[in-house]
Design a protein around this motif. Sequence first.
Motif, PDB file in Angstrom:
ATOM      1  N   ILE A  28      -2.524  14.490   2.674  1.00  0.00           N
ATOM      2  CA  ILE A  28      -2.345  13.292   3.435  1.00  0.00           C
ATOM      3  C   ILE A  28      -3.519  12.530   3.864  1.00  0.00           C
ATOM      4  CG2 ILE A  28      -1.671  12.818   6.231  1.00  0.00           C
ATOM      5  CD1 ILE A  28       0.221  15.078   5.712  1.00  0.00           C
ATOM      6  N   LEU A  29      -4.728  13.552   4.183  1.00  0.00           N
ATOM      7  CA  LEU A  29      -6.081  12.770   4.311  1.00  0.00           C
ATOM      8  C   LEU A  29      -6.454  12.161   3.062  1.00  0.00           C
ATOM      9  CD1 LEU A  29      -7.495  15.790   6.382  1.00  0.00           C
ATOM     10  CD2 LEU A  29      -7.067  13.321   7.315  1.00  0.00           C
ATOM     11  N   ARG A  30      -6.562  12.887   2.063  1.00  0.00           N
ATOM     12  CA  ARG A  30      -6.886  12.097   0.721  1.00  0.00           C
ATOM     13  C   ARG A  30      -6.275  10.718   0.835  1.00  0.00           C
ATOM     14  NH1 ARG A  30      -3.846  13.747  -4.211  1.00  0.00           N
ATOM     15  NH2 ARG A  30      -2.293  12.309  -3.065  1.00  0.00           N
ATOM     16  N   ASP A  31      -5.128  10.776   0.814  1.00  0.00           N
ATOM     17  CA  ASP A  31      -4.323   9.400   0.784  1.00  0.00           C
ATOM     18  C   ASP A  31      -4.885   8.225   1.975  1.00  0.00           C
ATOM     19  OD1 ASP A  31      -3.113  10.315  -1.500  1.00  0.00           O
ATOM     20  OD2 ASP A  31      -1.070   9.916  -0.588  1.00  0.00           O
ATOM     21  N   ALA A  32      -5.089   9.013   3.060  1.00  0.00           N
ATOM     22  CA  ALA A  32      -5.601   8.191   4.082  1.00  0.00           C
ATOM     23  C   ALA A  32      -6.972   7.517   4.021  1.00  0.00           C
ATOM     24  CB  ALA A  32      -5.503   8.645   5.573  1.00  0.00           C
ATOM     25  N   LEU A  33      -7.706   8.366   3.308  1.00  0.00           N
ATOM     26  CA  LEU A  33      -8.991   8.065   3.137  1.00  0.00           C
ATOM     27  C   LEU A  33      -9.349   7.198   1.797  1.00  0.00           C
ATOM     28  CD1 LEU A  33     -10.682  11.483   3.724  1.00  0.00           C
ATOM     29  CD2 LEU A  33     -11.317   9.434   5.098  1.00  0.00           C
ATOM     30  N   PHE A  34      -8.657   7.296   0.745  1.00  0.00           N
ATOM     31  CA  PHE A  34      -8.862   6.483  -0.441  1.00  0.00           C
ATOM     32  C   PHE A  34      -7.665   6.024  -0.989  1.00  0.00           C
ATOM     33  CE2 PHE A  34     -11.178  10.764  -0.596  1.00  0.00           C
ATOM     34  CZ  PHE A  34     -12.592  10.194  -0.290  1.00  0.00           C
ATOM     35  N   ALA A  35      -6.528   6.163  -0.633  1.00  0.00           N
ATOM     36  CA  ALA A  35      -5.452   5.155  -1.032  1.00  0.00           C
ATOM     37  C   ALA A  35      -5.017   4.080  -0.113  1.00  0.00           C
ATOM     38  CB  ALA A  35      -4.176   6.035  -1.365  1.00  0.00           C
ATOM     39  N   GLY A  36      -5.599   4.139   1.185  1.00  0.00           N
ATOM     40  CA  GLY A  36      -5.209   3.329   2.113  1.00  0.00           C
ATOM     41  C   GLY A  36      -3.888   3.290   2.976  1.00  0.00           C
ATOM     42  N   SER A  37      -3.432   4.659   2.718  1.00  0.00           N
ATOM     43  CA  SER A  37      -2.181   4.796   3.527  1.00  0.00           C
ATOM     44  C   SER A  37      -2.449   5.077   4.989  1.00  0.00           C
ATOM     45  CB  SER A  37      -1.673   6.238   2.878  1.00  0.00           C
ATOM     46  OG  SER A  37      -1.120   6.244   1.908  1.00  0.00           O
ATOM     47  N   THR A  38      -1.758   4.304   5.647  1.00  0.00           N
ATOM     48  CA  THR A  38      -1.950   4.352   7.227  1.00  0.00           C
ATOM     49  C   THR A  38      -0.549   4.437   7.986  1.00  0.00           C
ATOM     50  OG1 THR A  38      -1.721   1.960   7.521  1.00  0.00           O
ATOM     51  CG2 THR A  38      -3.864   2.487   7.151  1.00  0.00           C
ATOM     52  N   ARG A  39       0.506   4.242   7.560  1.00  0.00           N
ATOM     53  CA  ARG A  39       1.802   4.376   8.230  1.00  0.00           C
ATOM     54  C   ARG A  39       2.622   5.643   7.805  1.00  0.00           C
ATOM     55  NH1 ARG A  39       2.661  -1.905   7.767  1.00  0.00           N
ATOM     56  NH2 ARG A  39       2.665  -1.121   5.837  1.00  0.00           N
ATOM     57  N   PHE A  40       3.315   5.997   8.470  1.00  0.00           N
ATOM     58  CA  PHE A  40       4.244   7.143   8.301  1.00  0.00           C
ATOM     59  C   PHE A  40       4.860   6.856   7.082  1.00  0.00           C
ATOM     60  CE2 PHE A  40       7.848   9.847   8.490  1.00  0.00           C
ATOM     61  CZ  PHE A  40       7.537  10.980   9.133  1.00  0.00           C
ATOM     62  N   GLY A  41       5.633   6.017   6.927  1.00  0.00           N
ATOM     63  CA  GLY A  41       6.388   5.369   5.624  1.00  0.00           C
ATOM     64  C   GLY A  41       5.398   5.488   4.442  1.00  0.00           C
ATOM     65  N   GLY A  65      -8.144  15.285  16.682  1.00  0.00           N
ATOM     66  CA  GLY A  65      -9.015  14.161  16.650  1.00  0.00           C
ATOM     67  C   GLY A  65      -9.654  13.608  15.247  1.00  0.00           C
ATOM     68  N   ILE A  66      -8.835  14.082  14.239  1.00  0.00           N
ATOM     69  CA  ILE A  66      -9.066  13.926  12.784  1.00  0.00           C
ATOM     70  C   ILE A  66      -8.612  12.201  12.518  1.00  0.00           C
ATOM     71  CG2 ILE A  66      -8.405  14.319  10.406  1.00  0.00           C
ATOM     72  CD1 ILE A  66      -8.838  17.323  11.238  1.00  0.00           C
ATOM     73  N   MET A  67      -7.528  12.192  13.327  1.00  0.00           N
ATOM     74  CA  MET A  67      -6.764  10.597  13.306  1.00  0.00           C
ATOM     75  C   MET A  67      -6.566  10.394  14.453  1.00  0.00           C
ATOM     76  SD  MET A  67      -4.185  11.204   9.854  1.00  0.00           S
ATOM     77  CE  MET A  67      -4.471  10.152   8.535  1.00  0.00           C
ATOM     78  N   GLU A  68      -6.223   8.868  14.552  1.00  0.00           N
ATOM     79  CA  GLU A  68      -5.865   8.534  15.873  1.00  0.00           C
ATOM     80  C   GLU A  68      -4.790   7.407  15.370  1.00  0.00           C
ATOM     81  OE1 GLU A  68      -9.397   6.472  17.493  1.00  0.00           O
ATOM     82  OE2 GLU A  68      -9.099   4.764  16.215  1.00  0.00           O
ATOM     83  N   ARG A  69      -3.760   7.593  16.453  1.00  0.00           N
ATOM     84  CA  ARG A  69      -2.653   6.589  16.349  1.00  0.00           C
ATOM     85  C   ARG A  69      -2.899   5.336  16.988  1.00  0.00           C
ATOM     86  NH1 ARG A  69       0.449   9.395  19.310  1.00  0.00           N
ATOM     87  NH2 ARG A  69       1.254  10.952  17.631  1.00  0.00           N
ATOM     88  N   ARG A  70      -2.443   4.287  16.174  1.00  0.00           N
ATOM     89  CA  ARG A  70      -2.712   2.950  16.688  1.00  0.00           C
ATOM     90  C   ARG A  70      -1.506   2.075  16.856  1.00  0.00           C
ATOM     91  NH1 ARG A  70      -8.513   1.197  13.396  1.00  0.00           N
ATOM     92  NH2 ARG A  70      -9.599   3.157  14.319  1.00  0.00           N
ATOM     93  N   PRO A  71      -1.387   1.036  17.562  1.00  0.00           N
ATOM     94  CA  PRO A  71      -0.430   0.118  17.244  1.00  0.00           C
ATOM     95  C   PRO A  71      -0.527  -0.611  15.679  1.00  0.00           C
ATOM     96  CG  PRO A  71      -1.430  -0.113  19.319  1.00  0.00           C
ATOM     97  CD  PRO A  71      -2.199   0.755  18.718  1.00  0.00           C
ATOM     98  N   GLY A  72       0.740  -0.793  15.252  1.00  0.00           N
ATOM     99  CA  GLY A  72       0.763  -1.047  13.896  1.00  0.00           C
ATOM    100  C   GLY A  72       0.674  -2.533  13.833  1.00  0.00           C
ATOM    101  N   ALA A  73      -0.485  -2.926  13.010  1.00  0.00           N
ATOM    102  CA  ALA A  73      -0.884  -4.469  12.841  1.00  0.00           C
ATOM    103  C   ALA A  73       0.327  -5.287  11.928  1.00  0.00           C
ATOM    104  CB  ALA A  73      -2.027  -4.608  11.991  1.00  0.00           C
ATOM    105  N   GLY A  74       1.080  -6.148  12.652  1.00  0.00           N
ATOM    106  CA  GLY A  74       2.143  -6.711  12.072  1.00  0.00           C
ATOM    107  C   GLY A  74       3.346  -6.009  11.988  1.00  0.00           C
ATOM    108  N   PRO A  76       5.340  -4.257  14.995  1.00  0.00           N
ATOM    109  CA  PRO A  76       5.393  -3.861  16.345  1.00  0.00           C
ATOM    110  C   PRO A  76       6.399  -2.688  16.464  1.00  0.00           C
ATOM    111  CG  PRO A  76       5.513  -6.071  16.244  1.00  0.00           C
ATOM    112  CD  PRO A  76       5.529  -5.765  14.942  1.00  0.00           C
ATOM    113  N   GLY A  77       5.906  -1.442  17.018  1.00  0.00           N
ATOM    114  CA  GLY A  77       6.683  -0.373  17.218  1.00  0.00           C
ATOM    115  C   GLY A  77       6.388   0.686  16.277  1.00  0.00           C
ATOM    116  N   THR A  78       5.576   0.161  14.990  1.00  0.00           N
ATOM    117  CA  THR A  78       5.226   1.311  13.929  1.00  0.00           C
ATOM    118  C   THR A  78       4.006   1.550  13.921  1.00  0.00           C
ATOM    119  OG1 THR A  78       6.876   0.207  12.432  1.00  0.00           O
ATOM    120  CG2 THR A  78       5.443   1.601  11.408  1.00  0.00           C
TER     121      THR A  78
END
Length: 163
Positions: A28-41, A65-74, A76-78
């Motif tokens: 999960i971290l690899r994909d967040a760091l290097f593949a641009g994954s940001t959303r659950f889907g 504190g390894i990730m933070e949840r933010r409102p989804g850009a574009g 809403p609600g995701t």
Amino acid sequence: MLGKTYDSEVCSMARALEVVGERWSLLILRDALFAGSTRFGDFQRTLGIATNVLAARLEGFVAAGIMERRPGAGHPGTPEYAVTAKGRDLVPAIVALTQWGDRWAAPDGPPIEYRHTECGEAVTSGLSCAGCGLVDDPAEVRAQPGPGMPADVLAHKRSLRRG
């Protein structure tokens, strides 16, 4: 045999495993760091991970504190999940594990290569000595008690070695 937690271990590696040592965590971290994954889907689609497991891992990363949840850009609600500085500090560990896998578990060669964005060359991990530089052989490394080792634990470990 290890239990479900490493609470009895006085070891920073064991404490790190409590946070990132479960199956799927580093992917999960690899994909967040290097593949641009940001959303659950994104994570669910690319990894094929069960939604309940993914939700638990993401919540654990946010709590640690390894990730933070933010409102989804574009969207809403995701919510989106962004890697924090604490999470980015895991990059050397991810690169090191990948290098190990490339050497010992990739018979056809590295399936993923990490490259430096500035010059395009391969990024590698390595051991270094704060005093003299690079450590050429892992056998040159030894572990010894550090300032965070409780005296009672140290005494107990020493008594086990004598016995």
